[in-house]
Enzyme design. Structure first.
Site, PDB file in Angstrom:
ATOM      1  N   SER A 135      50.562  69.354  59.631  1.00  0.00           N
ATOM      2  CA  SER A 135      50.882  69.403  57.750  1.00  0.00           C
ATOM      3  C   SER A 135      52.440  69.183  57.837  1.00  0.00           C
ATOM      4  O   SER A 135      52.522  69.296  58.720  1.00  0.00           O
ATOM      5  CB  SER A 135      50.035  70.903  57.788  1.00  0.00           C
ATOM      6  OG  SER A 135      50.813  70.922  56.829  1.00  0.00           O
ATOM      7  N   TYR A 148      50.578  80.208  59.138  1.00  0.00           N
ATOM      8  CA  TYR A 148      49.936  78.871  58.948  1.00  0.00           C
ATOM      9  C   TYR A 148      50.655  77.412  59.763  1.00  0.00           C
ATOM     10  O   TYR A 148      51.252  77.091  60.631  1.00  0.00           O
ATOM     11  CB  TYR A 148      49.249  78.246  57.700  1.00  0.00           C
ATOM     12  CG  TYR A 148      49.132  77.032  57.946  1.00  0.00           C
ATOM     13  CD1 TYR A 148      47.837  76.535  58.687  1.00  0.00           C
ATOM     14  CD2 TYR A 148      49.134  75.814  56.947  1.00  0.00           C
ATOM     15  CE1 TYR A 148      47.113  75.056  58.408  1.00  0.00           C
ATOM     16  CE2 TYR A 148      49.130  75.246  56.816  1.00  0.00           C
ATOM     17  CZ  TYR A 148      47.856  74.664  57.097  1.00  0.00           C
ATOM     18  OH  TYR A 148      46.788  72.994  57.571  1.00  0.00           O
TER      19      TYR A 148
HETATM   20  P1  NDP Z   1      38.240  71.806  56.437  1.00  0.00           P
HETATM   21  O1  NDP Z   1      38.253  73.331  56.668  1.00  0.00           O
HETATM   22  O2  NDP Z   1      37.463  70.917  55.161  1.00  0.00           O
HETATM   23  O3  NDP Z   1      37.888  71.435  57.493  1.00  0.00           O
HETATM   24  C1  NDP Z   1      38.539  71.255  58.601  1.00  0.00           C
HETATM   25  C2  NDP Z   1      38.029  71.080  60.226  1.00  0.00           C
HETATM   26  O4  NDP Z   1      38.172  71.892  61.086  1.00  0.00           O
HETATM   27  C3  NDP Z   1      35.922  71.392  59.932  1.00  0.00           C
HETATM   28  O5  NDP Z   1      35.431  70.261  59.689  1.00  0.00           O
HETATM   29  C4  NDP Z   1      35.652  72.525  60.587  1.00  0.00           C
HETATM   30  O6  NDP Z   1      34.517  72.678  61.077  1.00  0.00           O
HETATM   31  C5  NDP Z   1      36.897  72.461  62.051  1.00  0.00           C
HETATM   32  N1  NDP Z   1      37.235  73.725  62.306  1.00  0.00           N
HETATM   33  C6  NDP Z   1      37.223  74.671  62.387  1.00  0.00           C
HETATM   34  N2  NDP Z   1      37.622  75.444  62.902  1.00  0.00           N
HETATM   35  C7  NDP Z   1      36.965  74.783  64.215  1.00  0.00           C
HETATM   36  C8  NDP Z   1      36.837  75.428  65.895  1.00  0.00           C
HETATM   37  N3  NDP Z   1      37.134  76.141  66.183  1.00  0.00           N
HETATM   38  N4  NDP Z   1      36.043  74.508  67.016  1.00  0.00           N
HETATM   39  C9  NDP Z   1      36.033  73.000  66.441  1.00  0.00           C
HETATM   40  N5  NDP Z   1      36.016  72.647  64.195  1.00  0.00           N
HETATM   41  C10 NDP Z   1      36.610  73.613  64.100  1.00  0.00           C
HETATM   42  O7  NDP Z   1      39.969  70.810  55.989  1.00  0.00           O
HETATM   43  P2  NDP Z   1      40.929  69.647  55.633  1.00  0.00           P
HETATM   44  O8  NDP Z   1      39.849  68.297  56.010  1.00  0.00           O
HETATM   45  O9  NDP Z   1      41.614  69.397  54.670  1.00  0.00           O
HETATM   46  O10 NDP Z   1      41.893  69.612  56.840  1.00  0.00           O
HETATM   47  C11 NDP Z   1      41.700  69.470  57.889  1.00  0.00           C
HETATM   48  C12 NDP Z   1      42.558  69.481  59.129  1.00  0.00           C
HETATM   49  O11 NDP Z   1      44.123  68.627  57.855  1.00  0.00           O
HETATM   50  C13 NDP Z   1      43.133  70.996  59.780  1.00  0.00           C
HETATM   51  O12 NDP Z   1      43.545  71.136  60.379  1.00  0.00           O
HETATM   52  C14 NDP Z   1      44.196  71.401  58.156  1.00  0.00           C
HETATM   53  O13 NDP Z   1      44.682  72.328  58.593  1.00  0.00           O
HETATM   54  C15 NDP Z   1      44.717  70.341  57.992  1.00  0.00           C
HETATM   55  N6  NDP Z   1      45.845  70.164  56.334  1.00  0.00           N
HETATM   56  C16 NDP Z   1      44.866  70.364  55.310  1.00  0.00           C
HETATM   57  C17 NDP Z   1      45.406  69.791  54.396  1.00  0.00           C
HETATM   58  C18 NDP Z   1      44.911  70.383  52.876  1.00  0.00           C
HETATM   59  O14 NDP Z   1      45.705  70.464  52.031  1.00  0.00           O
HETATM   60  N7  NDP Z   1      43.739  70.089  53.191  1.00  0.00           N
HETATM   61  C19 NDP Z   1      46.939  69.861  54.460  1.00  0.00           C
HETATM   62  C20 NDP Z   1      47.571  69.583  55.429  1.00  0.00           C
HETATM   63  C21 NDP Z   1      47.334  69.606  56.461  1.00  0.00           C
HETATM   64  P3  NDP Z   1      33.715  73.656  61.490  1.00  0.00           P
HETATM   65  O15 NDP Z   1      33.202  75.150  60.639  1.00  0.00           O
HETATM   66  O16 NDP Z   1      32.388  73.118  61.043  1.00  0.00           O
HETATM   67  O17 NDP Z   1      33.452  74.204  62.774  1.00  0.00           O
END
Ligand code: NDP
Length: 250
Positions: A135, A148
């Site tokens: 990020s 974070y």
């Molecule tokens: P989402 O919340 O849509 O996606 C997060 C994903 O991570 C989900 O599919 C969730 O699936 C999975 N996840 C969370 N915890 C676990 C775990 N313990 N084991 C396995 N899977 C897990 O967010 P985004 O798509 O926006 O974010 C994706 C990535 O990008 C993250 O790392 C986030 O920090 C990063 N990011 C996002 C930004 C934004 O503005 N949106 C900006 C910069 C970076 P499930 O709950 O089914 O396990």
């Protein structure tokens, strides 16, 4: 057998979009996330378009489960460490250690667990790629970002260190650092389901990045020729010139 890409956090947002892009690029995709129903329905969608898909419910913070997952895979060419997220926006003075621990667990130890256990297969592939979705929070601080920001700096540190340690191995290490991305769940999860706080993150911003914008950069970086390593790609919406410089209309 087709080249295989593992995508963690494939049940929503950037992970699901990345799985779609990599399937389109011809990869067999392994969808890993905790919510089995979500990755099952994505798999059905992708199979409908002719993709080869493996569904694997997985909590990346569960070391034993990750080890079993790694042992179950016969081939891995690409790993996209995308699972992660933020909890809260408390100032350091007020932040809860449990929230920080949970963010460190998923954003740092999750990346460590999956990367470490899949490295042997990535090496055996003869042409492996590790992607870490960090990020812009991994590259600068902002008020209320403390836990974070700390965790994503950790994810950045893993990518940067691993790239040095693997120099000479046939494995690329790519870090994608997105700025503001409007996904369905990221901000909602951050604010414990509070829809108005989640909406405020994007308020007045004409076009935040979409999950597919980020997936596009990931797929682009992954599909460069093997000798081309995109070390770090920072991608923000035009309206966000820097973490603190966001153009909001109205
Ligand atoms: P989402 O919340 O849509 O996606 C997060 C994903 O991570 C989900 O599919 C969730 O699936 C999975 N996840 C969370 N915890 C676990 C775990 N313990 N084991 C396995 N899977 C897990 O967010 P985004 O798509 O926006 O974010 C994706 C990535 O990008 C993250 O790392 C986030 O920090 C990063 N990011 C996002 C930004 C934004 O503005 N949106 C900006 C910069 C970076 P499930 O709950 O089914 O396990």
């Amino acid at each position: 057998m087709s080249r295989t890409a593992v995508v963690t956090g494939a049940s929503s947002g950037i992970g699901a979009a990345t799985a779609r892009r990599l399937a389109e690029a011809g990869y067999r995709v392994v969808l890993a996330a905790r919510r089995a129903d979500r990755i099952e329905s994505l798999a059905a969608e992708l199979r409908g378009r002719g993709a080869d898909v493996v569904v694997q419910p997985l909590d990346v913070t569960d070391r034993a489960a990750v080890e079993a997952f790694a042992a179950s895979l016969d081939r891995v060419d690409v790993l996209v460490n995308n699972a992660g997220g933020a909890i809260g926006a408390d100032y350091v003075e007020q932040a809860g250690p449990d929230d920080w621990r949970a963010m460190y667990d998923v954003n740092v130890l999750g990346v460590l667990n999956v990367t470490q256990t899949l490295l042997p297969a990535l090496r055996t592939s003869g042409d492996g790629t590790v992607v870490v979705v960090s990020s812009t929070a991994g590259h600068g601080a902002y008020e209320g970002g403390g836990g974070y920001v700390a965790a994503k700096h950790g994810a950045h540190a893993i990518a940067a260190t691993l790239r040095l340690e693997l120099c000479g191995d046939p494995i690329r290490v790519i870090e994608i650092a997105p700025g503001m991305v409007r996904t369905d769940e990221f901000a909602l999860n951050r604010f414990g389901g509070d829809e108005s706080r989640a909406a405020a993150v994007y308020q007045g911003v004409a076009e935040p990045l979409t999950a597919d914008d980020v997936a596009d950069t990931i797929a682009w970086a992954v599909t460069r020729p093997s000798h081309v390593n995109i070390d770090l790609l920072v991608v923000r919406p035009r309206a966000q010139a820097a973490q603190h410089k966001v153009h909001r209309e109205g």
